[in-house]
Each structure stands twice: as structure tokens, then as C-alpha cells.
Design an enzyme around this catalytic site. Structure first.
Site, PDB file in Angstrom:
ATOM      1  N   SER A 167       0.829  -1.200   0.000  1.00  0.00           N
ATOM      2  CA  SER A 167       0.000   0.000   0.000  1.00  0.00           C
ATOM      3  C   SER A 167       0.872   1.262   0.000  1.00  0.00           C
ATOM      4  CB  SER A 167      -0.951  -0.034   1.201  1.00  0.00           C
ATOM      5  OG  SER A 167      -1.994   0.883   1.047  1.00  0.00           O
ATOM      6  N   ASP A 264      -9.694  -5.126  -4.784  1.00  0.00           N
ATOM      7  CA  ASP A 264      -9.085  -3.904  -4.277  1.00  0.00           C
ATOM      8  C   ASP A 264      -9.447  -2.719  -5.168  1.00  0.00           C
ATOM      9  OD1 ASP A 264      -7.508  -1.970  -3.136  1.00  0.00           O
ATOM     10  OD2 ASP A 264      -5.623  -3.061  -3.354  1.00  0.00           O
ATOM     11  N   HIS A 296      -7.646  -5.716  -0.342  1.00  0.00           N
ATOM     12  CA  HIS A 296      -6.396  -4.997  -0.132  1.00  0.00           C
ATOM     13  C   HIS A 296      -5.621  -5.593   1.053  1.00  0.00           C
ATOM     14  CE1 HIS A 296      -3.850  -1.499  -0.727  1.00  0.00           C
ATOM     15  NE2 HIS A 296      -3.967  -1.159   0.541  1.00  0.00           N
TER      16      HIS A 296
END
Length: 322
Positions: A167, A264, A296
Site C-alpha cells: 500500500s 481492491d 487490499h
């Protein structure tokens, strides 16, 4: 007096007005406060009985308090291991190198590869807005190459240094690979980079990315919150495909892995990054892996599932590349 009391009441009400609410993760108030729901729990560095990996925390910059958590698996006296410099996720405002999910993940990667792990505890927004995370991460990367600790000086193979992050951490890893080329005199040589569910965005939807203004607004508000001096969603720091972003051919690594998750919201950004990289003239070898029916950073939240174990194996195989 009545007017003053009314103004005070209005201010109190304003302080509780919510700008962005991400249930279970964090809440941003209009007055600039951040309420964190996750990422504040911490585990101490210690010998892990499950993996026999040892760990310790080292402050690398006393002026900022930036630290790293080092991981060392069982190793022979003269054995050299690859080095993984890892940048945790959390939208630049959550988590730490001591967070249980990241501590567990680095223990596993260190044991299974095996490798020396260097998990960077960069400063978080809003207390320390972006670009503090980038500066801290670069400080940590240069620190690794100075071999200041016996674990590194005795066992680090500096010809096999990998960067990885999930991320926001993947965003950081991308920028560190660019900076290594820009500041080549710093002597930072990167073998490979793994971008796990990278946090990238942009003003225009790509692929089948959501066009819902509410969803896009939330993502953009979060970015503006952690990076107040940003020019917006096409700032090259959040959009590596922007017109004025550095050419991806400048990435200073030989190998690159991009992973995305089917469910995601930002998966299309990772895919577009991979395609742009292939077209850029970059001379390395890139791979894109999509995990079906997954959210995610699923592997961090549910590490014991078959899909999480497959993700770990994918990373271990990547870090074992010669």
C-alpha cells in the site's frame, strides 16, 4: 458574553465534524485531527520462538527519532544473506514496524527466504506530513549500505538488496527506487523491488476503476490530508503515471514484482503501472500477479489462509532471485 458562548459552542461542534470516515481504520475530522482505530498496538523486538528469528530496534537518526527493526534468522558465522528493506503500509498515517501484523510478516519472510529484514519505522502524518515518510525511508536505505550494525556487516550481501512495501509502503518503495538512480553517488544498489497492492491514484479513472465521485473524493481527501502541500491526485508522488512524473525507465533495479488483489479499489493503478513500466524502456524484468477474490493487503489481515501463504511464497521466491 452570549456571542462568545455561541462561538465557543460552534467551534466545539466544528471540531467533531467528520471529513473522512474509514470504518475500522481511521477517522479524519474537519479540524485536522486523526483518530486511529488500528495500528497503535506494538510488539517488542525479541527472539521469535516460532521461527527462531531474532529482532532488535535501532534508532538511526536521533534528531527525528526514526528507527528500524532488524531481523536475523539462524545463520552460519560466515554466511551472507539477501537484505530486505521493508516499508509498512497504512496510508502514510497508520501502523509501525512494531505492529503485530508487520512483525509477524517480517519474521516469516526472514525465516523462509532466509534474509536479513530491515523494517523502517518512518514518521507518520498528520504529525509529520509527506514527504517526511520519504525522507525517513531514504535515510534508512542509506543507513543499511553503511553497514553500521554487526548483523549487517557480518551477514549482509549488498549485491542482493531488495525493497518491498504494501500500500503506502509500496508507494515509498517506488520512490526509493527512483531516488537511488537520481542520487547514484549515494551508493545505494537495489536488486529488486516488490510493490504489494501499491497505493497510487489519479484524477481520471483508468480501466474499470470506480467513477463514483464519493469514492474518488474519499481517496483524494486522504491523500491531501497526509500531504497538505500536494497539487492533487495527479501529484507524481501519488500518481507515477502523471504527465510530469519521472520516467519509469529510471527505476534503479533489475527486477520488479507488482501484486494486486481482485477486489481492491486501487488494483487498476498497479496494473497500469506495470504496463507503463513495460513500455518505458526500462531494461529489467517485471512480473504482475493478481490474487483472485481478495481484498487490499489480505495476507496481512489473514496470514494463515492458503492465499496468504501463496503470497508469502511468491515474495520468498522473488527475494531468492540471483
Amino acid at each position: 458574553m452570549a456571542s462568545t458562548a455561541a462561538n465557543t459552542a460552534a467551534s466545539a461542534d466544528d471540531s467533531e465534524e467528520i471529513e473522512v470516515d474509514v470504518p475500522g481504520f481511521f477517522r479524519i475530522y474537519k479540524d485536522g485531527r486523526l483518530l486511529r482505530f488500528i495500528g497503535t498496538d506494538k510488539l517488542p523486538a525479541a527472539l521469535d520462538p516460532a521461527t527462531s528469528v531474532d529482532s532488535k530496534d535501532i534508532t538511526i537518526d536521533p534528531t527525528t527519532g526514526v528507527s528500524v527493526r532488524l531481523y536475523l534468522p539462524p545463520v552460519a558465522a560466515d554466511q551472507k544473506l539477501p537484505v530486505l528493506v521493508y516499508f509498512h503500509g497504512g496510508a502514510f498515517c497508520l501502523e509501525s514496524s512494531a505492529s503485530p501484523a508487520y512483525h509477524r510478516h517480517l519474521n516469516s519472510l526472514s525465516a523462509l527466504t532466509p534474509l536479513i529484514g530491515v523494517s523502517v519505522d518512518y514518521r507518520l502524518a498528520p504529525e509529520h506530513p509527506v514527504p517526511a515518510a520519504y525522507e525517513d525511508s531514504w535515510t534508512a536505505l542509506r543507513w543499511v549500505f553503511s553497514l553500521p550494525d554487526p548483523w549487517l556487516s557480518d551477514h549482509a550481501d549488498l549485491n542482493r538488496v531488495f525493497l518491498a512495501g504494501d500500500s503506502a509502503g509500496a508507494n515509498i518503495a517506488h520512490h526509493m527506487a527512483l531516488r537511488a538512480r537520481e542520487e547514484s553517488a549515494a551508493g545505494v544498489i537495489i536488486k529488486g523491488v516488490a510493490l504489494i497492492h501499491p497505493y497510487f491514484w489519479g484524477s481520471e479513472p483508468i480501466g474499470s476503476e470506480s467513477t463514483d465521485p464519493a469514492i474518488r473524493s474519499i481517496i483524494e481527501k486522504i491523500w491531501q490530508f497526509v500531504c497538505p502541500n500536494s497539487t492533487g491526485p495527479d501529484d507524481p508522488r501519488i500518481n507515477p503515471l502523471a504527465v510530469d512524473a519521472p520516467n519509469l525507465a529510471s527505476l534503479a533495479c533489475d527486477q520488479l514484482l507488482v501484486t494486486v488483489a481482485e477486489k481492491d479499489t486501487i488494483k487498476h493503478r498497479g496494473k497500469a503501472y506495470y504496463e507503463k513500466l513495460k513500455q518505458s524502456g526500462w531494461e529489467g524484468k517485471a512480473e504482475l500477479v493478481e490474487t483472485p477474490d481478495s481484498e487490499h493487503v489480505f495476507h496481512l489481515f489473514n496470514p494463515d489462509t492458503d492465499k496468504a501463504k501463496e503470497m508469502t511464497k511468491l515474495l520468498v521466491d522473488f527475494f531468492n532471485k540471483e
